[in-house]
Scaffold this active site. Structure first.
Site, short mmCIF file in Angstrom:
data_model
loop_
_atom_site.label_atom_id
_atom_site.label_comp_id
_atom_site.label_asym_id
_atom_site.label_seq_id
_atom_site.Cartn_x
_atom_site.Cartn_y
_atom_site.Cartn_z
CB CYS A 1 -0.88 -0.01 1.24
SG CYS A 1 0.05 0.10 2.78
CB SER B 1 2.52 -6.69 4.26
OG SER B 1 1.76 -7.88 4.29
CD GLU C 1 -3.86 1.51 11.74
OE1 GLU C 1 -3.32 1.10 10.69
OE2 GLU C 1 -5.09 1.68 11.85
CB CYS D 1 0.52 5.67 6.71
SG CYS D 1 -0.75 5.92 5.49
CB CYS E 1 -6.66 1.99 4.34
SG CYS E 1 -5.75 2.65 2.99
CG HIS F 1 3.19 -7.29 9.75
ND1 HIS F 1 4.00 -7.22 10.84
CD2 HIS F 1 2.17 -6.45 10.00
CE1 HIS F 1 3.50 -6.38 11.72
NE2 HIS F 1 2.39 -5.88 11.22
CG ASN G 1 -3.81 -6.71 4.53
OD1 ASN G 1 -3.09 -6.83 3.56
ND2 ASN G 1 -5.02 -6.20 4.46
S1 SF4 Z 1 -3.67 3.61 6.00
FE1 SF4 Z 1 -2.66 1.69 6.45
S2 SF4 Z 1 -3.19 0.38 4.69
FE2 SF4 Z 1 -3.68 2.48 4.08
S3 SF4 Z 1 -1.89 3.24 3.00
FE3 SF4 Z 1 -1.64 3.81 5.16
S4 SF4 Z 1 -0.48 2.13 6.09
FE4 SF4 Z 1 -1.29 1.39 4.15
#
Ligand code: SF4
Length: 290
Positions: free
Chosen positions: A12, A274, A130, A96, A202, A40, A232
């Protein structure tokens, strides 16, 4: 045999950015540490270790001084930033942007929840980085749920704000949100209840779910490449298996079994958010050799 790699599978945006930052930092500096697994996926961790990235756990981080440390895409609770400051560590923050926004939102909501004796409910895993980062930003009642059974932890008579870990299933999140609403109505015996649902899965993850279903149906055999400890990957593989019984989960090319492909004409290779693209390509080459 026709072999197709799923174009929508792979890192991602958040994970891709974190790895890009890590590689840039390794190229510029001799010693770069990363707090926890940057992704991961063991094959990718091995690749980055060989390049010089040093992975450390929380205990090692507490005892690290005057160093450069990467914060991965999943983010960290405020205490991590305080420890870094105390130990004179420089942080390369690859949290992120979507996760940062979620942390801010949860923090804001939490400030209003205490006054109304409300609860923040998160659909996720308590031990996921997270979720740990989110919990660190909350100063009101918080409940983490993984499944329907965990709904029993909630007090349905109190106000609720419901959030999701960004990498969770949007489908399951909606199901749980509906169940919470029904149980609140029942408990309060009222039509209007104080429930706010924040669909924070997401978009990249929910889109991947949709594409994956179609991709799995299109092929006779599906090879799902994912890390053994990626939630995931596990969730997406389960989705694949529902669509296509001939789906197989592997960590890398060494786990391919030739018996899966007898008289098969269409093979699909896919993975989680991942899973590195290079790993799926390696799997493709190995299947091609068969
Ligand atoms: S929110 Fe989570 S899944 Fe979406 S881009 Fe960011 S790290 Fe990746």
């Amino acid at each position: 045999m026709n072999i197709e790699i799923d174009a929508s599978a792979g890192f991602c945006g958040g994970v891709a950015r974190a790895i890009r930052l890590a590689e840039q930092s390794i190229a510029e500096d001799e010693k770069i540490y990363c707090l926890g697994e940057i992704v991961h996926n063991q094959a990718e961790l091995n690749r980055l270790s060989k390049k010089g990235l040093i992975f450390i756990n929380e205990d090692q981080f507490r005892n690290l001084y005057n160093a450069k440390v990467i914060i991965r895409a999943h983010g960290e609770p405020p205490i991590t930033y305080q420890i870094a400051q105390q130990n004179n560590n420089e942080l390369i923050d690859a949290t992120c942007r979507i996760v940062s926004k979620l942390q801010q939102k949860v923090k804001l909501v939490s400030a209003t929840m205490s006054a109304v004796n409300g609860q923040i409910v998160i659909f996720g895993r308590e031990d996921h980085p997270e979720v740990k980062g989110l919990i660190g930003n909350i100063h009101s009642a918080i409940i983490v749920i993984r499944n329907e059974e965990d709904l029993n932890k909630i007090d349905f008579k109190k106000p609720i704000h419901f959030f999701a870990q960004t990498t969770n299933s949007v489908h399951l999140f909606r199901e749980l949100a509906n169940k919470i609403e029904s149980r609140m109505k029942l408990a309060q015996n009222e039509k209007f209840i104080n429930l706010k649902v924040h669909e924070t899965v997401c978009k990249q993850v929910s889109d991947l779910e949709q594409n994956l279903k179609l991709f799995a149906k299109k092929h006779e055999v599906i090879i799902f490449v994912g890390g053994a400890n990626s939630s995931n990957a596990k969730h997406l593989f389960d989705l694949c298996k529902v669509q296509n019984q001939q789906s197989y989960f592997i960590n890398d090319a060494s786990q391919i079994d030739v018996n899966w492909f007898s008289e098969v004409k269409r093979v699909g290779i896919t993975g989680a958010t991942s899973t590195p693209k290079w790993l799926m390509e390696k799997v493709e080459q190995e299947i091609d050799k068969l």
